[in-house]
Design a protein around this motif. Sequence first.
Motif, short mmCIF file in Angstrom:
data_model
loop_
_atom_site.label_atom_id
_atom_site.label_comp_id
_atom_site.label_asym_id
_atom_site.label_seq_id
_atom_site.Cartn_x
_atom_site.Cartn_y
_atom_site.Cartn_z
N ARG A 4 84.75 153.55 44.20
CA ARG A 4 83.64 152.78 44.59
C ARG A 4 83.62 152.26 46.10
N VAL A 25 71.91 148.64 49.43
CA VAL A 25 72.51 148.09 48.10
C VAL A 25 71.82 146.99 47.76
N LEU A 28 68.58 147.87 46.14
CA LEU A 28 68.84 148.43 44.82
C LEU A 28 69.23 147.44 43.68
N LEU A 29 69.70 146.31 44.12
CA LEU A 29 70.07 145.37 43.26
C LEU A 29 68.95 144.50 42.90
N THR A 32 66.71 146.90 40.69
CA THR A 32 67.11 147.24 39.34
C THR A 32 67.44 145.99 38.46
N LEU A 34 69.83 144.19 38.45
CA LEU A 34 71.52 144.36 38.21
C LEU A 34 72.09 142.93 38.95
N ASP A 36 75.27 142.73 40.21
CA ASP A 36 76.28 142.83 41.46
C ASP A 36 76.39 144.49 41.34
N ARG A 37 77.13 144.59 42.66
CA ARG A 37 77.59 146.01 43.08
C ARG A 37 78.15 146.90 42.07
N SER A 39 78.08 146.41 38.68
CA SER A 39 77.03 146.94 37.51
C SER A 39 76.16 148.15 38.25
N LEU A 40 75.84 148.04 39.40
CA LEU A 40 75.15 149.20 40.03
C LEU A 40 75.68 150.43 40.04
N GLN A 43 75.79 151.73 36.57
CA GLN A 43 74.39 152.24 36.06
C GLN A 43 74.23 153.60 36.58
N ALA A 44 74.56 153.76 38.03
CA ALA A 44 74.65 155.05 38.43
C ALA A 44 75.48 156.17 37.93
#
Length: 50
Positions: A4, A25, A28-29, A32, A34, A36-37, A39-40, A43-44
């Motif tokens: 990460r 970032v 994207l949050l 999506t 989501l 936090d980072r 969780s992102l 998911q990815a």
Amino acid sequence: MPARLGNKALAGRLHISPRTAEKHVASLLQKTGLPDRDSLFDQAAELLGS
């Protein structure tokens, strides 16, 4: 599992500034929904089958 990356490391890999990585970032949050980072990232990884 892939590492990460923080904004600085992510920026280095993408050849962009750390601030630009941070903005991407955050975008994207928001898109999506989501929280936090982490969780992102999860998911990815799930979408990529990692």
